[in-house]
Design an enzyme around this catalytic site. Sequence first.
Site, short mmCIF file in Angstrom:
data_model
loop_
_atom_site.label_atom_id
_atom_site.label_comp_id
_atom_site.label_asym_id
_atom_site.label_seq_id
_atom_site.Cartn_x
_atom_site.Cartn_y
_atom_site.Cartn_z
N HIS A 70 5.66 6.22 -0.60
CA HIS A 70 6.34 5.00 -1.02
C HIS A 70 5.47 3.77 -0.76
CE1 HIS A 70 7.14 5.30 3.30
NE2 HIS A 70 7.26 3.98 3.29
N SER A 93 7.51 11.33 2.17
CA SER A 93 8.16 10.55 1.12
C SER A 93 7.19 9.42 0.78
CB SER A 93 9.50 10.00 1.61
OG SER A 93 10.02 9.06 0.70
N HIS A 139 0.83 -1.19 0.00
CA HIS A 139 0.00 0.00 0.00
C HIS A 139 0.87 1.24 0.00
CE1 HIS A 139 0.88 -0.46 4.33
NE2 HIS A 139 0.90 0.88 4.31
#
Length: 221
Positions: free
Chosen positions: A164, A162, A76
Amino acid sequence: PVPAGLPGDPDPEEAVSEDSSRHGGRVRGFPHERGNWATHVYLPYIAQEEFLELLELLVSRARTYVPSLAAMEEFHLSLSQCVVLRYHWIAPFVRSLRERLAAFHRFFCVADQVKVYTNQNKTRTFIGLEVSAGHFQLLELVSEVDGVLEEFDLPTFYKDPSFHISLAWCVGDLSGKLEGQCLQELQDIVDGFEDSAFLLRVQWEQIRCKSGNKYFSFPLR
């Protein structure tokens, strides 16, 4: 206080267990308290066979540096931190999310940059694929999710996230062993993987919210 045994309540023995050995050595970010539901908003990624092949290559190489590394079983991209909701907040929280996210359309991201992460209290280390394109749309989504969190006086997402997809994890702060040479080797594997440009261009079609063992889905238009 919410009465025990409501539909969706975790098993009492399971709910109060703080034994990290039952969870692969993972440590809770906050202590369990009955009536508190760990809640997380995210974009689910359904792994294709080729992605799992790439994952196997990456984890195999990374284990030469950190043998305890374990591959993720589900994937996810987070749009919120893990926050705590009281049981009676779940329905209004989900309703507010649905209203705020209703106007969003499907969009693409490219997640092709290997990066090493640790959680806030440094009890776990992760290898992830960071987003290199699609950042703006993700920030727009986070802005709406943050608006809902603020309504409930809950912590919002990280200031400069960030974005990811986590691929693998291990217990403890082992970022020093995974960065540098290991990280470069992992990036080389991604860059050289057949069809990686197509494989790591992800179309997001829905947003999900997990609260305890309840899942809520918000399709993008």
